[in-house]
Structure formats: C-alpha cells, structure tokens
Design a protein around this motif. Structure first.
Motif, short mmCIF file in Angstrom:
data_model
loop_
_atom_site.label_atom_id
_atom_site.label_comp_id
_atom_site.label_asym_id
_atom_site.label_seq_id
_atom_site.Cartn_x
_atom_site.Cartn_y
_atom_site.Cartn_z
N TRP A 68 13.39 -1.49 11.84
CA TRP A 68 13.06 -0.25 10.42
C TRP A 68 11.66 0.97 11.29
O TRP A 68 11.49 1.13 11.36
CB TRP A 68 12.63 -0.94 9.29
CG TRP A 68 13.73 -1.66 9.18
CD1 TRP A 68 14.28 -2.50 9.02
CD2 TRP A 68 15.01 -1.10 8.19
NE1 TRP A 68 15.37 -3.56 8.13
CE2 TRP A 68 15.71 -2.23 7.95
CE3 TRP A 68 15.84 0.21 8.13
CZ2 TRP A 68 17.01 -2.32 7.66
CZ3 TRP A 68 16.85 0.12 7.51
CH2 TRP A 68 17.69 -0.84 6.79
N CYS A 113 21.49 -3.66 6.07
CA CYS A 113 22.19 -3.22 8.25
C CYS A 113 22.66 -4.31 8.28
O CYS A 113 22.14 -5.31 8.48
CB CYS A 113 20.58 -2.99 9.27
SG CYS A 113 21.32 -2.40 10.53
N GLN A 121 25.07 0.84 9.28
CA GLN A 121 24.21 1.37 7.75
C GLN A 121 25.31 1.96 6.81
O GLN A 121 25.33 3.09 7.11
CB GLN A 121 22.97 2.14 8.18
CG GLN A 121 21.86 1.36 8.63
CD GLN A 121 20.30 2.48 9.08
OE1 GLN A 121 20.22 3.08 10.10
NE2 GLN A 121 20.28 2.72 8.64
N GLY A 168 21.76 5.58 9.25
CA GLY A 168 20.77 6.32 8.89
C GLY A 168 20.87 5.86 7.70
O GLY A 168 22.42 6.05 7.29
N TRP A 224 20.56 1.99 17.21
CA TRP A 224 21.02 2.90 16.24
C TRP A 224 22.03 2.71 15.25
O TRP A 224 22.77 3.34 15.73
CB TRP A 224 19.60 3.99 16.29
CG TRP A 224 19.04 4.10 17.11
CD1 TRP A 224 18.50 3.67 18.28
CD2 TRP A 224 17.73 4.43 16.59
NE1 TRP A 224 17.43 4.03 18.79
CE2 TRP A 224 16.37 4.72 18.17
CE3 TRP A 224 17.12 4.45 15.41
CZ2 TRP A 224 15.47 4.23 18.14
CZ3 TRP A 224 15.74 4.56 14.91
CH2 TRP A 224 14.46 4.34 16.66
N GLY A 283 23.03 10.20 12.50
CA GLY A 283 22.51 9.54 12.88
C GLY A 283 21.38 10.24 14.30
O GLY A 283 22.18 10.98 15.02
N GLN A 316 19.07 15.24 17.79
CA GLN A 316 20.32 14.23 16.03
C GLN A 316 21.32 15.91 15.70
O GLN A 316 20.48 16.72 16.02
CB GLN A 316 19.69 13.67 15.16
CG GLN A 316 19.60 14.13 13.55
CD GLN A 316 18.86 12.59 12.98
OE1 GLN A 316 17.63 13.44 13.20
NE2 GLN A 316 18.50 12.89 12.24
N PHE A 358 16.49 4.54 9.53
CA PHE A 358 17.01 3.67 10.45
C PHE A 358 17.08 2.45 10.48
O PHE A 358 15.59 1.51 10.62
CB PHE A 358 16.92 4.28 11.55
CG PHE A 358 17.33 6.18 11.43
CD1 PHE A 358 16.97 7.27 11.03
CD2 PHE A 358 18.67 6.51 11.24
CE1 PHE A 358 17.13 8.34 11.34
CE2 PHE A 358 19.29 7.57 12.21
CZ PHE A 358 18.15 8.52 11.67
#
Lengths: 114, 114
Positions: B35, B23, B6, B107, B104, A42, A37, B89
């Motif tokens: 999550w 999301c 996101q 965030g 992913w 992210g 990260q 996330f």
C-alpha cells in the motif's frame, strides 16, 4: 538528500516540441521505473529498467516515448512531438530490484502541453 | 484488463473512526502486496506491505489483511486522523518472476473529516 530526484519539477511546452525528463535514482538501486499520472487517473506504468537487462517497455503508449538509463543510474524519458494528451505528472521510482522491496518515488515532473 | 482493482474511488471518514480501504486482485500468482499513500503534488510513499504467506501485518495505526482465497486485501487505519487524507494505492507483485514490476490499482481518495 538521498531520495529520488526528478527535474524539471514543471515543464510547459508547445504541441509538437520534444521534451526530456530526468530522474536520479537512489544510489545503489538497480531498478528504475517511470510512471505517469493523468488528472484524476491512477498510476500508469511506462517503462522499467533492471540492472543490465533489456528494459520492459510494455507500458510506453506510443513510439514517441523512449527512455534511456545511462551507466545504470540516471534515466531520461524523452517524449517527441508532444501532444496535449501527454500532459500529466511523470513519476520516477527506484528500488533494490529484489522481490519484496518497495519502490521509492521522486516528486514527479508536471508536464503541460499547450 | 485491471488485475488490481480498487472499486471505491473515494471514502470519507470521521476523525477517530476506522478507515477501511479495499483492494481486489485477479492474478493468483501475485505473492506480495503493498500500500502506498500519495499527497497532492508529491510522489507516492510506501506505507505497509504483506507477503502472501501471511494474512495480517500491523504497523502502528495501519493494518493490512490478506484473504488469498477471496483474492482480497484491505488496509485498516485506526484511529483515522485528518493527516491521513490522501490517495491510497494498492499494488501487487509476482515474486517468482524476474520482473519486479508492480501492478497498481487506480487508487482510493480518503478524506478524514475533523
């Protein structure tokens, strides 16, 4: 503690040096993941180990990055000839490797390349 | 190509009110969603998950809703507390494959104001 551990917690290195980051997953977890990260970003997937299968290396950003998982447990992420853009928090996670299982994360290693 | 999105990088909510984090995903093969919550200087921690056979999963103050036709899920936190301030996330998985890699989102940073 039975959680995922990572070492070192912080690493400062000079550009061009090699670094090794270590991850100890939760005992019994067959899957191990490395993420990074960067500041304000992210989670970026790097590599995924599942049992004895060939690792999924699709997220490694360059051939300077490599990872090993010895004996199906401890993993080492190696970055050769570090660059300033490698500065980030490197996170390791493990899971039982079955569908529907959550990943458990370590605290991360903060790498700073000067 | 971001398969899990996101779209709100940040959200600010008053203590006691509802927080709604959104999301969206593009891959219709995803069938399990999670999550995670992340505090600064810590690794992400699992919060709640939902299988694609459900449209709602509730755990205390946290509820996740899944709308498969819209490829959209949301996390509701009610009532919100200052301790909920963190980065959240969203992640997705395709359980039909052998690869247990999560995809992913970037965030959403939630701030709950006292």
């Amino acid at each position: 503690g039975a959680g995922v551990s990572q070492s070192p917690s912080n690493k400062v290195t000079e550009k061009g040096k090699d670094v090794e980051l270590r991850c100890d997953p939760i005992s019994g977890h067959t899957a191990l993941y490395w993420y990074r990260q960067s500041l304000g970003q992210g989670l970026e997937f790097l590599i995924y180990f599942q049992g004895n299968s060939a690792p999924d290396k699709s997220g490694l950003p360059s051939d300077r990055f490599s990872a090993e998982r010895t004996g199906g447990s401890v993993s080492t992420l190696t970055i050769q000839r570090t660059q300033q853009e490698d500065s980030a928090v490197y996170l390791c996670a493990s899971s039982y490797g079955l569908g529907g299982n959550e990943q458990f994360f370590g605290p991360g290693t903060r790498l700073t390349v000067l | 190509d971001q398969q899990v999105k996101q779209n709100s990088p940040s959200l600010s909510v008053q203590e006691g009110r509802i927080s709604i984090l959104n999301c969206d995903y593009t891959n219709s093969m995803f069938d399990y969603f999670l999550w995670y919550k992340k505090y600064p200087a810590e690794g992400p921690t699992f919060l709640i998950s939902i299988s694609s056979i459900k449209d709602k999963n509730e755990d205390g103050r946290f509820t996740v809703f899944l709308n498969k036709s819209a490829k959209h899920l949301s996390l509701h936190i009610v009532p919100s507390q200052p301790g909920d301030s963190a980065v959240y996330f969203c992640a997705a998985e395709n359980n039909a494959g052998n690869n247990r890699k999560l995809i992913w989102g970037l965030g959403t940073s939630l701030a709950v104001n006292p």
